[in-house]
Design an enzyme around this catalytic site. Structure first.
Site, PDB file in Angstrom:
ATOM      1  N   CYS A 142      32.321  -7.719 -89.774  1.00 51.47           N
ATOM      2  CA  CYS A 142      33.398  -7.323 -90.687  1.00 51.47           C
ATOM      3  C   CYS A 142      33.292  -5.841 -91.053  1.00 51.47           C
ATOM      4  CB  CYS A 142      33.424  -8.226 -91.918  1.00 51.47           C
ATOM      5  SG  CYS A 142      35.026  -8.143 -92.791  1.00 51.47           S
ATOM      6  N   ARG A 185      37.586 -16.420-107.090  1.00 51.13           N
ATOM      7  CA  ARG A 185      37.022 -15.212-107.706  1.00 51.13           C
ATOM      8  C   ARG A 185      38.108 -14.169-107.942  1.00 51.13           C
ATOM      9  NH1 ARG A 185      34.180 -11.916-103.393  1.00 51.13           N
ATOM     10  NH2 ARG A 185      36.397 -11.508-103.013  1.00 51.13           N
ATOM     11  N   GLU A 221      30.476 -16.692 -89.494  1.00 51.71           N
ATOM     12  CA  GLU A 221      29.307 -17.254 -90.201  1.00 51.71           C
ATOM     13  C   GLU A 221      29.686 -17.941 -91.513  1.00 51.71           C
ATOM     14  OE1 GLU A 221      29.892 -13.439 -92.407  1.00 51.71           O
ATOM     15  OE2 GLU A 221      30.165 -14.125 -90.331  1.00 51.71           O
ATOM     16  N   HIS A 227      34.581 -13.397 -89.834  1.00 45.06           N
ATOM     17  CA  HIS A 227      33.400 -14.013 -90.458  1.00 45.06           C
ATOM     18  C   HIS A 227      33.145 -15.405 -89.890  1.00 45.06           C
ATOM     19  CE1 HIS A 227      32.372 -11.119 -93.625  1.00 45.06           C
ATOM     20  NE2 HIS A 227      33.666 -10.944 -93.811  1.00 45.06           N
ATOM     21  N   SER A 252      38.546 -12.106 -93.704  1.00 46.30           N
ATOM     22  CA  SER A 252      38.701 -11.802 -95.117  1.00 46.30           C
ATOM     23  C   SER A 252      38.459 -10.312 -95.307  1.00 46.30           C
ATOM     24  CB  SER A 252      37.706 -12.618 -95.956  1.00 46.30           C
ATOM     25  OG  SER A 252      37.841 -12.313 -97.322  1.00 46.30           O
ATOM     26  N   LYS A 300      45.929  -8.125 -98.016  1.00 47.32           N
ATOM     27  CA  LYS A 300      44.663  -8.620 -97.474  1.00 47.32           C
ATOM     28  C   LYS A 300      44.891  -9.654 -96.374  1.00 47.32           C
ATOM     29  CE  LYS A 300      40.270 -10.682 -98.988  1.00 47.32           C
ATOM     30  NZ  LYS A 300      39.481 -11.155-100.154  1.00 47.32           N
TER      31      LYS A 300
END
Length: 302
Positions: free
Chosen positions: A142, A249, A237, A235, A192, A163
């Site tokens: 990323c 969040r 992972e 991502h 992300s 985003k």
């Protein structure tokens, strides 16, 4: 692949419950083999979660891996205890005399800053320069991938109008390349991020190969032709709930985030997300460790 990790590392309890093959120093020294030495530069604020995610993926092939965790000395994360860093992490100055078979540089939630404005940018560039001679292959994730493209190849990131967050479909440009060997013709992966890199600039650079692209999320897997640098803009992972945690969040912080795309069943955030990328995450890390680390690294460094 059994991973040699400290007995008291919090990630160990989680991974043992998942039946991930772990060992400690006592058992490792009894095995008459040459383990792979992997260093992870963890730039993520919630370091313990990232440790668990990466160690899970490093523990899924047939060789022994010794892991060194690294943090930046020029900037200390506010989301992890000092005792955790002192007990389980090292700094670049302590390990720069060593050579490593592989390295992972993680992402970081600092995309809005120009690279040169990041507190630890001088330290990171020193580490990336050091990796040219002291690491066989480096996997960048990323923001770490964007930093590598900028530092090594002069390809800058740019701000997105909104985003990119969600689970996106990807294709593979050449399935015979060993890094993506075994991948489905169409596969899913999480993204992300608030910035992107130019697919056209990557394709125009003779030092790089663009191995995977998403019609919605753009360039995904990029590899240097000398195979020393691998850049993954998403991502793979991530856990099943990581995007959900980020969404909640951002809501709490008043950022009015959009729902991650193609993530919640029926686009309903009250429904449990389903992990549809786990097998390709394991495959990517397994291919990287086998073909670009184990098969390439010297048995004994000079």
């Amino acid at each position: 692949m059994p991973i040699n990790v400290p007995k008291l590392l919090p990630a160990r309890n989680i991974l043992e419950k998942e039946n991930i093959f772990l060992m400690d120093d006592e058992r490792a020294v009894s095995q008459d083999i040459r383990p792979l030495n992997i260093v992870i530069l963890n730039l993520m604020p919630q370091k313990e979660k990232t440790e668990t995610q990466l160690l899970r993926l490093l523990g899924n092939t047939a060789l022994q891996v010794n892991v060194t965790l690294l943090y930046t000395s020029s900037y200390e994360s506010k989301h992890v205890s000092r005792s955790h860093l002192e007990q389980f992490y090292s700094t670049y100055n302590r390990i720069k005399h060593r050579r490593y078979d592989g390295m992972i540089i993680t992402g970081a939630p600092i995309e809005h800053f120009p690279f040169e404005k990041v507190h630890y940018w001088p330290e990171l560039t020193e580490i990336m320069e050091w990796s040219k001679t002291h690491v066989t292959s480096t996997l960048h994730i990323c923001w770490g991938a964007q930093a590598a493209l900028y530092y090594h190849y002069g390809i800058n990131k740019y701000e997105l109008p909104e985003k990119i967050a969600g689970i996106f479909s990807h294709g593979v440009s050449d399935p015979t390349v060993k890094l993506v060997q075994g991948f489905d013709e169409e596969f899913l992966a999480p993204h992300s991020r608030n910035t992107d890199v130019s697919q056209e600039e990557i394709e125009a650079d003779e030092r790089l190969d663009l191995l995977s692209v998403s019609p919605e999320a753009g360039a995904f897997i990029i590899m240097s032709k000398d195979q020393k640098n691998i850049m993954v803009t998403g991502h793979l992972e991530y856990d099943s709930y990581t995007l959900q945690e980020e969404y909640l969040r951002d809501q709490k912080n008043g950022l009015n985030p959009k729902l991650p795309k193609h993530y919640f069943p029926e686009d309903n955030p009250d429904l449990k997300p389903v992990n549809r990328w786990r097998s390709h995450a394991h495959l990517l890390f397994s291919n990287w460790l086998n073909y670009y680390v184990y098969q390439q690294t010297p048995y004994l460094w000079d």
